[in-house]
Design an enzyme around this catalytic site. Structure first.
Site, PDB file in Angstrom:
ATOM      1  N   ASP A 111       3.890  -1.965   7.733  1.00 53.60           N
ATOM      2  CA  ASP A 111       4.053  -0.949   6.683  1.00 53.60           C
ATOM      3  C   ASP A 111       3.066   0.191   6.948  1.00 53.60           C
ATOM      4  O   ASP A 111       1.874  -0.059   7.133  1.00 53.60           O
ATOM      5  CB  ASP A 111       3.794  -1.572   5.308  1.00 53.60           C
ATOM      6  CG  ASP A 111       4.866  -2.595   4.946  1.00 53.60           C
ATOM      7  OD1 ASP A 111       5.962  -2.527   5.521  1.00 53.60           O
ATOM      8  OD2 ASP A 111       4.596  -3.462   4.099  1.00 53.60           O
ATOM      9  N   LYS A 115       0.141   7.454   2.681  1.00 53.40           N
ATOM     10  CA  LYS A 115      -0.783   8.248   1.848  1.00 53.40           C
ATOM     11  C   LYS A 115      -2.223   7.930   2.220  1.00 53.40           C
ATOM     12  O   LYS A 115      -2.596   6.754   2.356  1.00 53.40           O
ATOM     13  CB  LYS A 115      -0.558   7.930   0.366  1.00 53.40           C
ATOM     14  CG  LYS A 115       0.773   8.433  -0.130  1.00 53.40           C
ATOM     15  CD  LYS A 115       0.906   8.297  -1.621  1.00 53.40           C
ATOM     16  CE  LYS A 115       2.250   8.849  -2.037  1.00 53.40           C
ATOM     17  NZ  LYS A 115       2.923   8.051  -3.032  1.00 53.40           N
ATOM     18  N   GLU A 188      13.031  -1.819  14.850  1.00 51.12           N
ATOM     19  CA  GLU A 188      13.086  -1.029  16.095  1.00 51.12           C
ATOM     20  C   GLU A 188      14.532  -0.630  16.410  1.00 51.12           C
ATOM     21  O   GLU A 188      14.804   0.521  16.752  1.00 51.12           O
ATOM     22  CB  GLU A 188      12.500  -1.878  17.226  1.00 51.12           C
ATOM     23  CG  GLU A 188      12.353  -1.149  18.528  1.00 51.12           C
ATOM     24  CD  GLU A 188      11.489  -1.948  19.498  1.00 51.12           C
ATOM     25  OE1 GLU A 188      10.828  -2.927  19.091  1.00 51.12           O
ATOM     26  OE2 GLU A 188      11.480  -1.596  20.674  1.00 51.12           O
TER      27      GLU A 188
HETATM   28  C1  LIG Z   1       8.450  -2.727   7.889  1.00 54.28           C
HETATM   29  S1  LIG Z   1       8.630  -4.433   7.934  1.00 54.28           S
HETATM   30  C2  LIG Z   1       8.805  -4.810   9.686  1.00 54.28           C
HETATM   31  C3  LIG Z   1       9.426  -6.157   9.922  1.00 54.28           C
HETATM   32  C4  LIG Z   1       9.584  -6.565  11.396  1.00 54.28           C
HETATM   33  N1  LIG Z   1       8.291  -6.721  12.035  1.00 54.28           N
HETATM   34  C5  LIG Z   1      10.442  -5.598  12.181  1.00 54.28           C
HETATM   35  O1  LIG Z   1       9.894  -4.854  13.018  1.00 54.28           O
HETATM   36  O2  LIG Z   1      11.659  -5.584  11.972  1.00 54.28           O
HETATM   37  C6  LIG Z   1       6.956  -4.979   7.609  1.00 54.28           C
HETATM   38  C7  LIG Z   1       6.854  -6.452   7.333  1.00 54.28           C
HETATM   39  O3  LIG Z   1       5.493  -6.809   7.181  1.00 54.28           O
HETATM   40  C8  LIG Z   1       5.338  -7.659   6.055  1.00 54.28           C
HETATM   41  N2  LIG Z   1       3.965  -7.455   5.564  1.00 54.28           N
HETATM   42  C9  LIG Z   1       3.459  -6.298   5.083  1.00 54.28           C
HETATM   43  N3  LIG Z   1       2.172  -6.455   4.737  1.00 54.28           N
HETATM   44  C10 LIG Z   1       1.857  -7.743   5.008  1.00 54.28           C
HETATM   45  C11 LIG Z   1       0.675  -8.520   4.825  1.00 54.28           C
HETATM   46  N4  LIG Z   1      -0.422  -7.980   4.315  1.00 54.28           N
HETATM   47  N5  LIG Z   1       0.695  -9.821   5.188  1.00 54.28           N
HETATM   48  C12 LIG Z   1       1.839 -10.374   5.707  1.00 54.28           C
HETATM   49  N6  LIG Z   1       2.988  -9.671   5.885  1.00 54.28           N
HETATM   50  C13 LIG Z   1       2.999  -8.397   5.536  1.00 54.28           C
HETATM   51  C14 LIG Z   1       6.416  -7.199   5.095  1.00 54.28           C
HETATM   52  O4  LIG Z   1       6.771  -8.187   4.153  1.00 54.28           O
HETATM   53  C15 LIG Z   1       7.561  -6.867   6.043  1.00 54.28           C
HETATM   54  O5  LIG Z   1       8.376  -7.983   6.309  1.00 54.28           O
END
Ligand SMILES: C[S@@+](CC[C@H](N)C(=O)[O-])C[C@H]1O[C@@H](n2cnc3c(N)ncnc32)[C@H](O)[C@@H]1O
Length: 205
Positions: A111, A115, A188
């Protein structure tokens, strides 16, 4: 990632409990002697499952916040004996994990928290990078991919702050030979279809 709520999730998850680690202190005992690599934010799980399929000599642990995503990933595991998962926020698990547990780390499309006021939440903020160093064996490769320039540039700054030397730096991994074998993730594929460039970097712990 948009999470689709699953009806009767707790009941459906019972079948996959053997693939889930609840206590971060028990990670080592849940795997055999093969080297262990970690993906944080495994999403739908296809990257880690393909890694496990291609590399049977390595064990894999995936951590993501959502049980729904664990359910989606667990259903793809099949006969693989080298992959397990945890659900929850990685920041809650990291301090309880044993030192030098992992031989590699993947951060795929984390993520971006674009911001400024949220920059400490980025999974490449310096406090996270230091926490990764503690749980990684010295010299382990950390691989980061993203479509987000703000996250990528801030990651480069954070890595410089903690004295990490970046290599295989690419602003367009699709046109970069060092990245040709990298398995594309769900995000991706989506961003690539939209014509967006994907950035990547590697460094050693
Ligand atoms: C934008 S998605 C990308 C998912 C995957 N890696 C992809 O490239 O398709 C980000 C993922 O990270 C997980 N995530 C975000 N912050 C996290 C945290 N602090 N601990 C564990 N997972 C987290 C979210 O739930 C989400 O599934």
């Amino acid at each position: 990632m948009r999470i689709r709520r699953t009806k009767d999730l707790d009941t459906k998850l019972i079948k996959y409990e053997h693939l889930l680690i609840k206590d971060p202190k028990s990670i080592k005992e849940r795997f055999d002697q093969r080297p262990l690599e970690l993906e944080i934010g495994f999403g739908k799980g296809e990257f880690l499952i393909e890694m496990a399929r291609r590399n049977p000599q390595t064990n894999y642990l995936g951590i993501d916040k959502y049980s729904e995503l664990f359910y989606s990933a667990a259903r793809q595991v099949g006969e693989l004996d080298n992959i397990l998962f945890m659900t929850g926020s990685v920041e809650d698990f990291l301090p309880q994990m044993e030192e030098g547990l992992f031989s590699g780390l993947y951060l795929n499309f984390s993520d971006p928290w674009p911001k400024d006021r949220h920059h400490k939440r980025r999974l490449t903020y310096r406090s996270f990078l230091k926490a990764y160093d503690r749980v990684l064996k010295k010299g382990s490769v950390v691989q980061i991919k993203t479509d987000n320039v703000i996250l990528f540039e801030s990651t480069l700054q954070e890595l410089a702050l903690v004295d990490k030397q970046v290599y295989d730096l690419s602003w367009d991994i699709q046109n970069d030979l060092s990245w040709k074998d990298s398995i594309p993730t769900y995000y991706e594929k989506r961003f690539t279809e939209l014509g967006q460039k994907i950035m990547g970097l590697r460094y050693r712990s």
